[in-house]
Design a protein around this motif. Structure first.
Motif, PDB file in Angstrom:
ATOM      1  N   UNK A  26       0.854  -1.188   0.000  1.00 40.77           N
ATOM      2  CA  UNK A  26       0.000   0.000   0.000  1.00 40.77           C
ATOM      3  C   UNK A  26       0.882   1.227   0.000  1.00 40.77           C
ATOM      4  N   UNK A  27       0.409   2.293  -0.541  1.00 37.50           N
ATOM      5  CA  UNK A  27       1.055   3.608  -0.485  1.00 37.50           C
ATOM      6  C   UNK A  27       2.501   3.557  -0.948  1.00 37.50           C
ATOM      7  N   UNK A  28       2.737   2.900  -2.085  1.00 39.46           N
ATOM      8  CA  UNK A  28       4.082   2.869  -2.653  1.00 39.46           C
ATOM      9  C   UNK A  28       4.410   4.254  -3.189  1.00 39.46           C
ATOM     10  N   UNK A  29       5.450   4.833  -2.634  1.00 36.76           N
ATOM     11  CA  UNK A  29       5.878   6.166  -3.049  1.00 36.76           C
ATOM     12  C   UNK A  29       7.370   6.150  -3.298  1.00 36.76           C
ATOM     13  N   UNK A  30       7.857   7.242  -3.788  1.00 42.19           N
ATOM     14  CA  UNK A  30       9.275   7.342  -4.147  1.00 42.19           C
ATOM     15  C   UNK A  30      10.191   7.018  -2.968  1.00 42.19           C
ATOM     16  N   UNK A  31       9.812   7.398  -1.781  1.00 46.85           N
ATOM     17  CA  UNK A  31      10.706   7.237  -0.635  1.00 46.85           C
ATOM     18  C   UNK A  31      10.224   6.210   0.373  1.00 46.85           C
ATOM     19  N   UNK A  32       9.455   5.247  -0.043  1.00 51.98           N
ATOM     20  CA  UNK A  32       9.027   4.203   0.879  1.00 51.98           C
ATOM     21  C   UNK A  32       7.714   3.590   0.460  1.00 51.98           C
ATOM     22  N   UNK A  33       7.275   2.662   1.289  1.00 50.17           N
ATOM     23  CA  UNK A  33       6.008   1.983   1.019  1.00 50.17           C
ATOM     24  C   UNK A  33       5.499   1.363   2.309  1.00 50.17           C
ATOM     25  N   UNK A  34       4.232   1.024   2.297  1.00 49.38           N
ATOM     26  CA  UNK A  34       3.610   0.326   3.416  1.00 49.38           C
ATOM     27  C   UNK A  34       3.256  -1.080   2.963  1.00 49.38           C
TER      28      UNK A  34
END
Length: 74
Positions: A26-34
């Motif tokens: 979930x919430x995969x973004x440039x600087x991390x993910x859940x």
């Protein structure tokens, strides 16, 4: 190495480490993910957000895996 490639590798590692639980990203973004670990009944067993310092390298990621496995076993 690009951050997105590192995230993809970390996701593959987490998915393999926690099988047979389903590893939902979930919430995969440039600087991390859940990620959330879900059992066969669809019940979330663990959720956590990872930041670059936790997945950029095998040692920090292995530490996360070991900690979560200990939590799941308790």
């Amino acid at each position: 190495m690009k951050t997105s490639i590192q995230i993809q590798e970390a996701i593959r590692t987490l998915t393999a480490a926690f099988a047979p639980l389903n590893c939902v990203i979930q919430a995969k973004r440039k600087h991390g993910f859940s990620f959330t670990l879900v059992n066969e009944h669809g019940i979330a067993r663990h959720t956590e957000r990872l930041y670059p310092q936790q997945y950029q390298g095998s040692e920090p990621l292995n530490a996360v895996i070991e900690r979560v496995q200990a939590t799941l076993a308790a």
